[in-house]
Write a protein that holds these residues in place. Structure first.
Motif, mmCIF file in Angstrom:
data_model
loop_
_atom_site.group_PDB
_atom_site.id
_atom_site.type_symbol
_atom_site.label_atom_id
_atom_site.label_comp_id
_atom_site.label_asym_id
_atom_site.label_seq_id
_atom_site.Cartn_x
_atom_site.Cartn_y
_atom_site.Cartn_z
ATOM 1 N N ARG A 35 0.852 -1.185 0.000
ATOM 2 C CA ARG A 35 0.000 0.000 0.000
ATOM 3 C C ARG A 35 0.886 1.232 0.000
ATOM 4 O O ARG A 35 2.047 1.181 0.397
ATOM 5 N N GLY A 36 0.311 2.330 -0.449
ATOM 6 C CA GLY A 36 1.055 3.575 -0.530
ATOM 7 C C GLY A 36 0.374 4.528 -1.490
ATOM 8 O O GLY A 36 -0.714 4.257 -2.016
ATOM 9 N N ALA A 37 1.028 5.644 -1.733
ATOM 10 C CA ALA A 37 0.460 6.687 -2.581
ATOM 11 C C ALA A 37 0.241 6.222 -4.016
ATOM 12 O O ALA A 37 -0.581 6.783 -4.738
ATOM 13 N N MET A 38 0.963 5.166 -4.433
ATOM 14 C CA MET A 38 0.849 4.711 -5.816
ATOM 15 C C MET A 38 -0.350 3.804 -6.053
ATOM 16 O O MET A 38 -0.658 3.463 -7.173
ATOM 17 N N ASN A 39 -1.049 3.397 -5.000
ATOM 18 C CA ASN A 39 -2.208 2.507 -5.129
ATOM 19 C C ASN A 39 -3.418 3.258 -5.668
ATOM 20 O O ASN A 39 -3.626 4.420 -5.352
ATOM 21 N N CYS A 40 -4.226 2.515 -6.402
ATOM 22 C CA CYS A 40 -5.544 3.058 -6.717
ATOM 23 C C CYS A 40 -6.412 2.836 -5.486
ATOM 24 O O CYS A 40 -6.138 1.955 -4.672
ATOM 25 N N LEU A 41 -7.435 3.620 -5.319
ATOM 26 C CA LEU A 41 -8.287 3.516 -4.142
ATOM 27 C C LEU A 41 -9.367 2.460 -4.303
ATOM 28 O O LEU A 41 -9.750 1.802 -3.344
ATOM 29 N N GLU A 42 -9.871 2.331 -5.528
ATOM 30 C CA GLU A 42 -10.926 1.363 -5.793
ATOM 31 C C GLU A 42 -11.107 1.218 -7.295
ATOM 32 O O GLU A 42 -10.631 2.024 -8.082
ATOM 33 N N TYR A 43 -11.819 0.169 -7.688
ATOM 34 C CA TYR A 43 -12.243 0.005 -9.069
ATOM 35 C C TYR A 43 -13.636 0.619 -9.151
ATOM 36 O O TYR A 43 -14.598 0.095 -8.566
ATOM 37 N N ILE A 44 -13.760 1.736 -9.831
ATOM 38 C CA ILE A 44 -14.998 2.512 -9.856
ATOM 39 C C ILE A 44 -16.164 1.663 -10.365
ATOM 40 O O ILE A 44 -16.090 1.048 -11.424
ATOM 41 N N GLY A 45 -17.221 1.623 -9.550
ATOM 42 C CA GLY A 45 -18.422 0.891 -9.922
ATOM 43 C C GLY A 45 -18.283 -0.617 -9.847
ATOM 44 O O GLY A 45 -19.164 -1.334 -10.318
ATOM 45 N N GLN A 46 -17.193 -1.116 -9.290
ATOM 46 C CA GLN A 46 -16.971 -2.564 -9.207
ATOM 47 C C GLN A 46 -16.543 -2.946 -7.783
ATOM 48 O O GLN A 46 -15.387 -3.301 -7.541
ATOM 49 N N PRO A 47 -17.461 -2.898 -6.837
ATOM 50 C CA PRO A 47 -17.103 -3.179 -5.441
ATOM 51 C C PRO A 47 -16.595 -4.596 -5.213
ATOM 52 O O PRO A 47 -15.741 -4.819 -4.346
ATOM 53 N N GLU A 48 -17.099 -5.570 -5.981
ATOM 54 C CA GLU A 48 -16.627 -6.948 -5.812
ATOM 55 C C GLU A 48 -15.165 -7.070 -6.214
ATOM 56 O O GLU A 48 -14.366 -7.726 -5.547
#
Length: 172
Positions: free
Chosen positions: A16-29
């Motif tokens: 984890r860190g600043a280079m991570n994406c936060l989430e896959y938009i619209g794809q919670p699974e």
């Protein structure tokens, strides 16, 4: 998932860190499947951390061959083959097949003074309890496997090589 393994043991590489994406938009699974409960991103790679904190990539968690709709865990077959006394190094890849989509191709580096045939590999793996569908259907003996600077087998190179061989032979 999400628990640190002891140094030297293989596990999923998560970071984890600043280079991570936060989430896959619209794809919670997909987001839930790609992260640990405490927010570490699962890279899809397997690795070992040494006592100094350096991580060596040892494989992929989702390295599969899809043979006629059946997912074959490449790692399971590779792990079984590393137990053979003639095997110095092994890499399995999917090779194109008109009928089944892919078949299993085994690249082997043999220990000095040893020889191994496809039939001997078949007998060995079946003796280890593997299903017949998981047994390699082609064997390529090589002197070394193509590696990245970090020591990871470049399977894309092997897949391209076997696809080219089959195409030249009119089998792909």
């Amino acid at each position: 998932m999400g628990n640190e393994v002891p140094r030297g043991e293989e596990g999923d590489i998560a970071y984890r860190g600043a280079m991570n994406c936060l989430e896959y938009i619209g794809q919670p699974e997909l987001t839930a499947a790609g992260y640990t409960h405490d927010g570490f991103h699962l890279s899809g790679d397997l690795g070992r951390m040494d006592d100094d904190g350096f991580v060596r990539v040892t494989g992929r968690t989702k390295d599969i061959v899809i043979r006629g709709g059946m997912n074959i865990s490449v790692r399971q077959v590779e792990d079984a083959l590393t137990g053979h006394p003639a095997v110095a190094a092994v890499a399995l890849v999917g090779m194109p097949d008109r009928q089944l989509g892919e078949r299993v191709c085994c690249y082997l580096v043999l220990r000095e003074g040893h020889d191994l045939t496809l039939e001997a590999i078949r007998e060995f793996l079946l003796g280890q309890g593997l299903a017949i569908q998981k047994v390699p259907e082609r064997l390529e003996i090589v002197t070394e496997l193509p590696m990245t600077a970090t020591g990871k087998v470049q399977k894309h190179v092997l897949r391209a090589e076997i696809a080219e061989k089959l195409e030249k032979a009119g089998a792909a």
